[in-house]
Design an enzyme around this catalytic site. Structure first.
Site, PDB file in Angstrom:
ATOM      1  N   GLY A 114      24.595  39.251  61.560  1.00 24.44           N
ATOM      2  CA  GLY A 114      23.784  40.407  61.928  1.00 24.44           C
ATOM      3  C   GLY A 114      23.326  40.330  63.377  1.00 24.44           C
ATOM      4  O   GLY A 114      23.036  39.249  63.890  1.00 24.44           O
ATOM      5  N   GLY A 180      15.752   8.671  64.965  1.00 26.12           N
ATOM      6  CA  GLY A 180      14.626   9.508  64.553  1.00 26.12           C
ATOM      7  C   GLY A 180      14.065   9.079  63.209  1.00 26.12           C
ATOM      8  O   GLY A 180      14.739   9.196  62.185  1.00 26.12           O
ATOM      9  N   ALA A 181      12.814   8.546  63.232  1.00 28.75           N
ATOM     10  CA  ALA A 181      12.163   8.121  61.978  1.00 28.75           C
ATOM     11  C   ALA A 181      11.314   9.257  61.425  1.00 28.75           C
ATOM     12  O   ALA A 181      10.132   9.103  61.129  1.00 28.75           O
ATOM     13  CB  ALA A 181      11.304   6.881  62.218  1.00 28.75           C
ATOM     14  N   GLU A 203      13.419   4.773  66.690  1.00 27.75           N
ATOM     15  CA  GLU A 203      12.405   5.828  66.849  1.00 27.75           C
ATOM     16  C   GLU A 203      11.767   5.722  68.232  1.00 27.75           C
ATOM     17  O   GLU A 203      11.390   4.645  68.680  1.00 27.75           O
ATOM     18  CB  GLU A 203      11.350   5.702  65.738  1.00 27.75           C
ATOM     19  CG  GLU A 203      10.049   6.469  65.950  1.00 27.75           C
ATOM     20  CD  GLU A 203      10.200   7.991  66.050  1.00 27.75           C
ATOM     21  OE1 GLU A 203      10.935   8.572  65.240  1.00 27.75           O
ATOM     22  OE2 GLU A 203       9.569   8.568  66.959  1.00 27.75           O
ATOM     23  N   HIS A 444      -4.831  10.617  29.916  1.00 29.56           N
ATOM     24  CA  HIS A 444      -4.596   9.174  30.001  1.00 29.56           C
ATOM     25  C   HIS A 444      -3.466   8.797  29.053  1.00 29.56           C
ATOM     26  O   HIS A 444      -3.451   9.274  27.920  1.00 29.56           O
ATOM     27  CB  HIS A 444      -5.869   8.429  29.585  1.00 29.56           C
ATOM     28  CG  HIS A 444      -5.685   6.941  29.549  1.00 29.56           C
ATOM     29  ND1 HIS A 444      -5.627   6.181  30.692  1.00 29.56           N
ATOM     30  CD2 HIS A 444      -5.505   6.082  28.506  1.00 29.56           C
ATOM     31  CE1 HIS A 444      -5.453   4.909  30.355  1.00 29.56           C
ATOM     32  NE2 HIS A 444      -5.369   4.828  29.042  1.00 29.56           N
TER      33      HIS A 444
END
Ligand code: FAD
Ligand code: NAI
Length: 465
Positions: A114, A180-181, A203, A444
């Site tokens: 588009g 990259g971390a 990093e 629980h």
């Protein structure tokens, strides 16, 4: 020329949810999507395939390392093609599901790329080159985002891959280096580590997952290190040279110093994503992106009358559920209803094991704002269900306003905490005090008791240990 109340460009969560909501509200709507399937990044090459691999690889790792403790003796054998096939099958079922939702809600899927050509006009170019023009009272831009590049590192999807390539590696790497971390690096790094790869994460910063509460991030890094993922923090990759079988990376300490080289057979580049507006014709309606490429909006309205935008292409967290919120609020506004999105209440989840989940402010943000707060913390090592399941790593931390007790932020690391964070999203949407959660009965034995105990900790009356 086909005429619509709303034409949406992009069929990801920011687009397909807009189409469906428009259909529900009786608006004549079309979604233009150039990919062969609906669902965008999230369904095709993002959230869903990554979670399929995270689930399968976690079971494989559990079978290898945890089943014996439970008295189950097995020798698992990896069938990688089958693991990939079940991922593809799930993705196909999900994308087909969106097609069905479009039919049910009378939304047209216009296949092709588009381009806005002027006020109220969208030109669609199909794969075979055929061009059609749609006329729209409203145009919604939902074209999403793409992986950010790094100078010196060329993604070839063979040896150096982005997240899309890392979802379909043909073999388990011997050594995968992740640049990259962040969330992608740690989720996909975890997948390949569990399947047997040595994984090193490089990093730039001196911490992992910026944006995550710092104490939680430290615990997270410790957990991943225990699983064998190695971290090189404060380091930048300045070059990556790929051959047919190998990649040699050049690493430099950010603080300065000697460059080092690192060998890998695969490299995953995951240093963030950037908004995608290529070829969209924004200039035809006078929309200018900001310097990072995002489309500026005010309640989803762009600077051009009748043109709106949602999802990753506008500011805010780049998350599928945020894109979905944007989409619904944008369409409801177009339909004349009241709608808004509180980005402070958009939760984040990292789907590793342990999982990390949070909503609201971090301690660092509250300190920076000078806001007085109290905190309550509860470890999963004191939660009976987690103990029984041998899943005791992590904690729940609740931050509440020192004067009013309103919950300001919640940070969790532990077993499947992504499934638990929604409780605090609801509580915070109702502006609950920590005491409201502390005095609410929880079943629980469940992990959800840790949520309550952390809230009780805000007033210092934690009971389980
Ligand atoms: P997108 O999903 O990117 O969709 C945009 C669509 O627009 C695309 O299909 C594109 O083909 C189409 N398009 C673009 N331009 C045109 C055009 N001119 N004409 C026609 N079509 C066009 N988020 C989460 O919340 N949870 C997760 O677990 C998660 N995991 C992720 C894992 C990975 C590996 C990645 C990469 C991302 C992940 N995300 C996750 C982020 C999530 O995928 C995005 O936030 C989300 O898809 C954004 O939706 P969107 O609709 O804005 O954009
Ligand atoms: P990210 O923004 O989460 O992390 C990128 C990391 O790379 C940061 O730690 C950053 O400091 C580092 N970095 C930047 N430049 C670098 C460089 N030159 N060298 C080394 N490190 C560098 O981005 P990521 O992981 O690519 O993910 C993109 C987005 O996709 C996320 O922000 C998130 O919105 C979305 N996502 C969400 C998921 C989820 O919700 N579970 C899963 C995967 C993606």
């Amino acid at each position: 020329m086909a005429q619509y109340d709303v034409v949406i460009i992009g069929g990801g969560p920011g687009g397909y949810n807009a189409g469906i909501r428009a259909g529900q509200l009786g608006l004549k709507a079309a979604v233009v999507e150039k990919r062969g399937t609906l669902g965008g990044t999230c369904l095709n090459v993002g959230c869903m395939p990554s979670k399929a691999l995270l689930h399968a690889s976690e079971l494989y790792a559990q079978a290898n390392t945890e089943f014996a403790t439970l008295g189950i003796e097995v020798t698992p054998r990896l069938n990688l093609p089958q693991m990939m096939q079940q991922k593809t099958d799930s993705v196909t079922a999900l994308t087909k599901g969106i097609e069905l939702l479009f039919k049910k809600n009378k939304v047209d899927w216009i296949k092709g790329a588009g381009k806005i050509t002027g006020a109220g006009k969208v030109e669609v170019t199909a794969e075979d080159g055929a061009v059609t023009t749609l006329e729209a009272k409203n145009i919604v831009i939902a074209t999403g985002s793409e992986p950010a590049g790094l100078p010196g590192v060329t993604v070839d999807q063979e040896r150096i891959v982005d997240s899309t390539g890392a979802l379909s590696l043909p073999e388990v790497p011997k050594h995968l280096v992740v640049i990259g971390a962040g969330i992608i690096g740690l989720e996909l790094g975890s997948v390949w580590r569990r399947l047997g790869a040595k994984v090193t994460v490089v990093e730039f910063l001196d911490r992992i997952t910026p944006g995550m509460d710092a104490e939680t991030a430290k615990t997270f890094q410790r957990a991943l290190t225990k699983q064998g993922i190695e971290f090189r923090l404060g380091a930048k990759v300045t070059a990556a040279k790929a051959t047919k079988k190998n990649v040699t990376l050049t690493l430099e300490p950010v603080a300065g110093g000697e460059a080092q080289s690192l060998e890998a057979d695969y490299v995953l580049l995951a240093i963030g994503r950037r908004p995608f507006t290529d070829g969209l014709g924004l200039e035809s309606v006078g929309i200018e992106t900001d310097k990072r490429g995002f489309i500026p909006t005010d309640h989803f309205r762009t600077s051009a009358p009748g043109v709106w935008a949602t999802g990753d292409v506008i500011l805010g967290p780049m998350l599928a559920h945020k894109a979905e919120e944007d989409a619904v609020a944008c369409i409801e506004t177009i339909a004349g209803k009241y709608a808004h999105v509180d980005y402070n209440l958009v939760p984040s989840v990292v789907y590793t094991a342990p999982e990390v989940a949070w909503v609201g402010k971090t301690e660092e943000q509250l300190k920076a704002e000078g806001r007085a707060y109290k905190s309550g913390k509860f470890p999963f090592s004191a939660n009976s269900r987690a103990k029984i399941n041998h899943e005791t790593e992590g904690f729940v931390k609740v931050l509440a306003d020192a004067a009013t007790d309103e919950i300001l932020g919640v940070h969790m690391i532990g077993p499947q905490v992504g499934e638990l964070i929604g409780e605090y999203c609801v509580a915070m949407a109702f502006r609950a005090a920590s005491e409201d959660v502390a005095r609410t009965c929880h079943p629980h034995p469940t992990r959800s008791e840790a949520l309550r105990q952390a809230a009780m900790g805000v007033e210092g009356w934690t009971m389980q240990a």
